[in-house]
Motif scaffolding. Sequence first.
Motif, mmCIF file in Angstrom:
data_model
loop_
_atom_site.group_PDB
_atom_site.id
_atom_site.type_symbol
_atom_site.label_atom_id
_atom_site.label_comp_id
_atom_site.label_asym_id
_atom_site.label_seq_id
_atom_site.Cartn_x
_atom_site.Cartn_y
_atom_site.Cartn_z
ATOM 1 N N MET A 5 0.844 -1.189 0.000
ATOM 2 C CA MET A 5 0.000 0.000 0.000
ATOM 3 C C MET A 5 0.884 1.246 0.000
ATOM 4 S SD MET A 5 -3.207 -0.105 2.473
ATOM 5 C CE MET A 5 -3.769 -1.601 3.157
ATOM 6 N N ASN A 6 0.452 2.185 -0.747
ATOM 7 C CA ASN A 6 1.223 3.423 -0.760
ATOM 8 C C ASN A 6 0.693 4.392 0.311
ATOM 9 O OD1 ASN A 6 -1.097 4.376 -1.840
ATOM 10 N ND2 ASN A 6 -0.302 4.729 -3.906
ATOM 11 N N TYR A 7 1.341 5.490 0.420
ATOM 12 C CA TYR A 7 1.062 6.467 1.468
ATOM 13 C C TYR A 7 -0.359 7.042 1.349
ATOM 14 C CZ TYR A 7 1.425 10.735 4.211
ATOM 15 O OH TYR A 7 1.208 11.731 5.107
ATOM 16 N N LYS A 8 -0.817 7.330 0.134
ATOM 17 C CA LYS A 8 -2.142 7.933 -0.059
ATOM 18 C C LYS A 8 -3.255 6.966 0.359
ATOM 19 C CE LYS A 8 -0.954 11.128 -3.742
ATOM 20 N NZ LYS A 8 -1.239 11.572 -5.112
ATOM 21 N N THR A 9 -3.085 5.694 0.064
ATOM 22 C CA THR A 9 -4.102 4.709 0.427
ATOM 23 C C THR A 9 -4.186 4.545 1.938
ATOM 24 O OG1 THR A 9 -3.597 3.544 -1.636
ATOM 25 C CG2 THR A 9 -4.908 2.363 -0.017
ATOM 26 N N LYS A 10 -3.042 4.478 2.585
ATOM 27 C CA LYS A 10 -3.021 4.369 4.052
ATOM 28 C C LYS A 10 -3.655 5.601 4.692
ATOM 29 C CE LYS A 10 0.990 1.413 4.763
ATOM 30 N NZ LYS A 10 2.341 1.345 5.342
ATOM 31 N N SER A 11 -3.327 6.749 4.175
ATOM 32 C CA SER A 11 -3.880 7.992 4.718
ATOM 33 C C SER A 11 -5.396 8.019 4.553
ATOM 34 C CB SER A 11 -3.275 9.210 4.016
ATOM 35 O OG SER A 11 -1.897 9.276 4.254
ATOM 36 N N LEU A 12 -5.873 7.575 3.408
ATOM 37 C CA LEU A 12 -7.308 7.545 3.163
ATOM 38 C C LEU A 12 -7.994 6.569 4.117
ATOM 39 C CD1 LEU A 12 -9.687 8.515 1.453
ATOM 40 C CD2 LEU A 12 -9.200 6.626 -0.118
ATOM 41 N N LEU A 13 -7.421 5.419 4.339
ATOM 42 C CA LEU A 13 -7.988 4.446 5.267
ATOM 43 C C LEU A 13 -8.009 4.984 6.701
ATOM 44 C CD1 LEU A 13 -6.540 1.069 3.961
ATOM 45 C CD2 LEU A 13 -8.904 1.858 3.871
ATOM 46 N N TYR A 14 -6.931 5.607 7.129
ATOM 47 C CA TYR A 14 -6.894 6.189 8.468
ATOM 48 C C TYR A 14 -7.927 7.301 8.619
ATOM 49 C CZ TYR A 14 -2.575 3.695 9.607
ATOM 50 O OH TYR A 14 -1.648 2.725 9.871
ATOM 51 N N PHE A 15 -8.044 8.112 7.580
ATOM 52 C CA PHE A 15 -9.013 9.202 7.623
ATOM 53 C C PHE A 15 -10.442 8.660 7.695
ATOM 54 C CE2 PHE A 15 -11.796 12.252 5.413
ATOM 55 C CZ PHE A 15 -11.668 13.316 6.294
ATOM 56 N N CYS A 16 -10.752 7.630 6.897
ATOM 57 C CA CYS A 16 -12.087 7.025 6.931
ATOM 58 C C CYS A 16 -12.363 6.403 8.298
ATOM 59 C CB CYS A 16 -12.213 5.969 5.840
ATOM 60 S SG CYS A 16 -12.287 6.651 4.180
ATOM 61 N N GLY A 17 -11.349 5.782 8.895
ATOM 62 C CA GLY A 17 -11.512 5.223 10.233
ATOM 63 C C GLY A 17 -11.770 6.304 11.259
ATOM 64 N N PHE A 18 -11.058 7.405 11.147
ATOM 65 C CA PHE A 18 -11.255 8.522 12.065
ATOM 66 C C PHE A 18 -12.660 9.111 11.932
ATOM 67 C CE2 PHE A 18 -11.158 13.130 12.725
ATOM 68 C CZ PHE A 18 -10.857 13.152 14.080
ATOM 69 N N VAL A 19 -13.121 9.291 10.710
ATOM 70 C CA VAL A 19 -14.458 9.839 10.483
ATOM 71 C C VAL A 19 -15.520 8.894 11.031
ATOM 72 C CG1 VAL A 19 -16.131 10.447 8.699
ATOM 73 C CG2 VAL A 19 -13.792 11.275 8.537
ATOM 74 N N ALA A 20 -15.351 7.595 10.802
ATOM 75 C CA ALA A 20 -16.324 6.618 11.300
ATOM 76 C C ALA A 20 -16.336 6.599 12.824
ATOM 77 C CB ALA A 20 -16.003 5.233 10.752
ATOM 78 N N ALA A 21 -15.160 6.641 13.448
ATOM 79 C CA ALA A 21 -15.080 6.622 14.910
ATOM 80 C C ALA A 21 -15.690 7.886 15.502
ATOM 81 C CB ALA A 21 -13.633 6.470 15.360
ATOM 82 N N SER A 22 -15.425 9.030 14.899
ATOM 83 C CA SER A 22 -15.988 10.271 15.435
ATOM 84 C C SER A 22 -17.496 10.320 15.247
ATOM 85 C CB SER A 22 -15.313 11.488 14.802
ATOM 86 O OG SER A 22 -15.512 11.484 13.412
ATOM 87 N N ALA A 23 -18.011 9.801 14.142
ATOM 88 C CA ALA A 23 -19.464 9.757 13.934
ATOM 89 C C ALA A 23 -20.116 8.824 14.947
ATOM 90 C CB ALA A 23 -19.783 9.313 12.511
ATOM 91 N N LEU A 24 -19.493 7.681 15.197
ATOM 92 C CA LEU A 24 -20.022 6.745 16.190
ATOM 93 C C LEU A 24 -20.015 7.371 17.583
ATOM 94 C CD1 LEU A 24 -21.032 3.874 16.786
ATOM 95 C CD2 LEU A 24 -18.652 3.236 17.166
ATOM 96 N N TYR A 25 -18.946 8.057 17.931
ATOM 97 C CA TYR A 25 -18.873 8.730 19.222
ATOM 98 C C TYR A 25 -19.978 9.778 19.351
ATOM 99 C CZ TYR A 25 -17.168 11.618 23.038
ATOM 100 O OH TYR A 25 -17.079 12.330 24.196
#
Length: 63
Positions: free
Chosen positions: A1-21
């Motif tokens: 995985m390249n840097y952009k894909t990892k960043s996108l996955l981390y960002f999506c995880g952060f958005v999902a976690a904050s929405a759940l919170y």
Amino acid sequence: MNYKTKSLLYFCGFVAASALYYVVEQHDNFQEHLNSKSYVETQFEDADDYVDDSEKKLEEEIK
């Protein structure tokens, strides 16, 4: 995985976690509001039978 894909996955995880919170926090606040002493539940079972005769009384007082 390249840097952009990892960043996108981390960002999506952060958005999902904050929405759940946010959803859990809103649910807790709602339950707390329902259980508070300042909350009053009202039921208008006879709302269909209610007749507003305040105008009639006002007319009678004017006469």
